[in-house]
Design a protein around this motif. Sequence first.
Motif, PDB file in Angstrom:
ATOM      1  N   ALA A  75       8.062   3.813   1.602  1.00 37.26           N
ATOM      2  CA  ALA A  75       7.155   3.576   0.472  1.00 37.26           C
ATOM      3  C   ALA A  75       7.383   4.621  -0.616  1.00 37.26           C
ATOM      4  CB  ALA A  75       5.701   3.597   0.941  1.00 37.26           C
ATOM      5  N   ALA A  76       7.584   5.864  -0.219  1.00 39.81           N
ATOM      6  CA  ALA A  76       7.837   6.930  -1.194  1.00 39.81           C
ATOM      7  C   ALA A  76       9.166   6.699  -1.912  1.00 39.81           C
ATOM      8  CB  ALA A  76       7.821   8.293  -0.506  1.00 39.81           C
ATOM      9  N   ARG A  77      10.191   6.231  -1.183  1.00 39.59           N
ATOM     10  CA  ARG A  77      11.484   5.917  -1.818  1.00 39.59           C
ATOM     11  C   ARG A  77      11.335   4.772  -2.816  1.00 39.59           C
ATOM     12  NH1 ARG A  77      13.621   6.817   3.248  1.00 39.59           N
ATOM     13  NH2 ARG A  77      13.709   4.589   3.709  1.00 39.59           N
ATOM     14  N   ARG A  78      10.575   3.734  -2.429  1.00 42.27           N
ATOM     15  CA  ARG A  78      10.343   2.612  -3.349  1.00 42.27           C
ATOM     16  C   ARG A  78       9.620   3.105  -4.603  1.00 42.27           C
ATOM     17  NH1 ARG A  78       8.665  -0.708   1.031  1.00 42.27           N
ATOM     18  NH2 ARG A  78       6.541  -0.216   0.462  1.00 42.27           N
ATOM     19  N   LEU A  79       8.643   3.979  -4.427  1.00 38.68           N
ATOM     20  CA  LEU A  79       7.900   4.520  -5.567  1.00 38.68           C
ATOM     21  C   LEU A  79       8.827   5.327  -6.466  1.00 38.68           C
ATOM     22  CD1 LEU A  79       5.274   5.067  -7.089  1.00 38.68           C
ATOM     23  CD2 LEU A  79       4.855   6.970  -5.525  1.00 38.68           C
ATOM     24  N   ARG A  80       9.643   6.208  -5.877  1.00 39.72           N
ATOM     25  CA  ARG A  80      10.583   7.006  -6.677  1.00 39.72           C
ATOM     26  C   ARG A  80      11.573   6.118  -7.428  1.00 39.72           C
ATOM     27  NH1 ARG A  80      10.295  10.643  -2.588  1.00 39.72           N
ATOM     28  NH2 ARG A  80      12.069   9.777  -1.464  1.00 39.72           N
ATOM     29  N   THR A  81      12.118   5.126  -6.753  1.00 37.96           N
ATOM     30  CA  THR A  81      13.066   4.210  -7.398  1.00 37.96           C
ATOM     31  C   THR A  81      12.396   3.468  -8.548  1.00 37.96           C
ATOM     32  OG1 THR A  81      14.245   3.929  -5.311  1.00 37.96           O
ATOM     33  CG2 THR A  81      14.623   2.260  -7.007  1.00 37.96           C
ATOM     34  N   SER A 130      -0.923   7.060  -5.488  1.00 36.33           N
ATOM     35  CA  SER A 130      -0.001   7.475  -6.539  1.00 36.33           C
ATOM     36  C   SER A 130       0.647   6.254  -7.185  1.00 36.33           C
ATOM     37  CB  SER A 130       1.060   8.397  -5.957  1.00 36.33           C
ATOM     38  OG  SER A 130       1.987   8.761  -6.936  1.00 36.33           O
ATOM     39  N   ALA A 131       1.047   5.295  -6.372  1.00 39.39           N
ATOM     40  CA  ALA A 131       1.689   4.082  -6.898  1.00 39.39           C
ATOM     41  C   ALA A 131       0.728   3.313  -7.796  1.00 39.39           C
ATOM     42  CB  ALA A 131       2.158   3.206  -5.742  1.00 39.39           C
ATOM     43  N   LEU A 137       8.594  -2.974  -7.512  1.00 44.63           N
ATOM     44  CA  LEU A 137       8.730  -1.937  -6.484  1.00 44.63           C
ATOM     45  C   LEU A 137       7.468  -1.092  -6.358  1.00 44.63           C
ATOM     46  CD1 LEU A 137      12.404  -0.752  -7.093  1.00 44.63           C
ATOM     47  CD2 LEU A 137      11.527  -2.016  -5.119  1.00 44.63           C
ATOM     48  N   VAL A 138       6.926  -0.676  -7.492  1.00 43.65           N
ATOM     49  CA  VAL A 138       5.736   0.171  -7.442  1.00 43.65           C
ATOM     50  C   VAL A 138       4.520  -0.646  -7.011  1.00 43.65           C
ATOM     51  CG1 VAL A 138       4.192   1.625  -8.812  1.00 43.65           C
ATOM     52  CG2 VAL A 138       6.655   1.832  -9.080  1.00 43.65           C
ATOM     53  N   GLY A 139       4.433  -1.890  -7.478  1.00 44.81           N
ATOM     54  CA  GLY A 139       3.322  -2.751  -7.055  1.00 44.81           C
ATOM     55  C   GLY A 139       3.364  -3.044  -5.571  1.00 44.81           C
ATOM     56  N   ARG A 140       4.558  -3.250  -5.032  1.00 43.12           N
ATOM     57  CA  ARG A 140       4.698  -3.480  -3.591  1.00 43.12           C
ATOM     58  C   ARG A 140       4.301  -2.242  -2.801  1.00 43.12           C
ATOM     59  NH1 ARG A 140      10.010  -4.609  -0.213  1.00 43.12           N
ATOM     60  NH2 ARG A 140       8.973  -5.049   1.752  1.00 43.12           N
ATOM     61  N   THR A 141       4.540  -1.065  -3.364  1.00 43.57           N
ATOM     62  CA  THR A 141       4.129   0.168  -2.700  1.00 43.57           C
ATOM     63  C   THR A 141       2.619   0.339  -2.781  1.00 43.57           C
ATOM     64  OG1 THR A 141       6.242   1.178  -3.263  1.00 43.57           O
ATOM     65  CG2 THR A 141       4.463   2.675  -2.657  1.00 43.57           C
ATOM     66  N   SER A 201      -0.791  10.199   4.492  1.00 41.32           N
ATOM     67  CA  SER A 201       0.391  10.152   3.631  1.00 41.32           C
ATOM     68  C   SER A 201       0.596   8.746   3.076  1.00 41.32           C
ATOM     69  CB  SER A 201       1.633  10.630   4.380  1.00 41.32           C
ATOM     70  OG  SER A 201       1.909   9.805   5.487  1.00 41.32           O
ATOM     71  N   GLU A 202       0.293   7.706   3.866  1.00 43.79           N
ATOM     72  CA  GLU A 202       0.382   6.333   3.356  1.00 43.79           C
ATOM     73  C   GLU A 202      -0.612   6.139   2.213  1.00 43.79           C
ATOM     74  OE1 GLU A 202       0.957   2.734   6.114  1.00 43.79           O
ATOM     75  OE2 GLU A 202       0.053   4.307   7.372  1.00 43.79           O
ATOM     76  N   GLU A 203      -1.815   6.598   2.407  1.00 42.06           N
ATOM     77  CA  GLU A 203      -2.848   6.431   1.365  1.00 42.06           C
ATOM     78  C   GLU A 203      -2.492   7.225   0.110  1.00 42.06           C
ATOM     79  OE1 GLU A 203      -5.849   4.932  -0.642  1.00 42.06           O
ATOM     80  OE2 GLU A 203      -5.253   4.278   1.362  1.00 42.06           O
ATOM     81  N   ALA A 204      -1.912   8.403   0.258  1.00 43.01           N
ATOM     82  CA  ALA A 204      -1.516   9.208  -0.899  1.00 43.01           C
ATOM     83  C   ALA A 204      -0.418   8.496  -1.699  1.00 43.01           C
ATOM     84  CB  ALA A 204      -1.033  10.584  -0.446  1.00 43.01           C
TER      85      ALA A 204
END
Length: 179
Positions: free
Chosen positions: A85-91, A11-12, A67-71, A4-7
Motif C-alpha cells: 500500500a505504501a509503494r502504491r501511494l508513493r508511485t 495519508s492516501a 493508485l492512491v484511491g485504491r490505497t 500502519s495500514e490505517e496511517a
Amino acid sequence: MTDSEEAVRTSARGWLTLQLAALGFVGVCGALKAGGGPGSPAPRGIEAVAGVLVLLALLLAVLAVYLVGRTAWPHAVGPDDPDRAARRLRTGLVLTFATVLLTAVAATSSWWPSPDTATAPATPAAGPVEVQVGTSTGSLCGELGRGSGALTLIVQGRTVDVPLSDVTSVTPVADCGSV
C-alpha cells in the motif's frame, strides 16, 4: 487493521484531494491548449508536442488517482499489505508530480513570441517618428531612418547620417514643419 495500514490509508485520503486538484489543473490546461487553435504563434511541431504532453499528463493523473484511491479505499475486505500500500501511494504521488510537471512544460508553448510583435519597430501605428536632433553644429529635424553607426534622419527627402558622437539631444516632435 493495523496502525500502519490505517496511517497509509489516512495519508492516501489526504493526498487524494491534492491529486484531484492536479487532475483539474491538467483538464483546464488541456481545454485551454485545445482552444489555442490556429491563431497560436507557436510552430505546429511545438503545438503537437504540447498536445501530446497534456494527453500524457491526463493519463498519468488518472493512473495516479487510481493508485492512491485504491490505497485509501482498498477493494479487498481482508487486510492489505502495508508495504504494498505504501509503494502504491508513493508511485501515485510520483505520478502526480510528473503530471503537474508535464502540464507546466506543455503550457510553455502558449508563451511563444508572436512574429508580428517580435519584429515590430517601436514606432506608433500612426506613422513615422519625427525628431529634432541637436548637434554641436546646429539642429536637424526629420523622420528617423534605419542606419548603422550613426543616427539616420530623412530630412526633406534626403538621408542624413549624424555621427552619434555629435548628437547632443534628441527630442520627439509632432511635426517638423512646426519647429
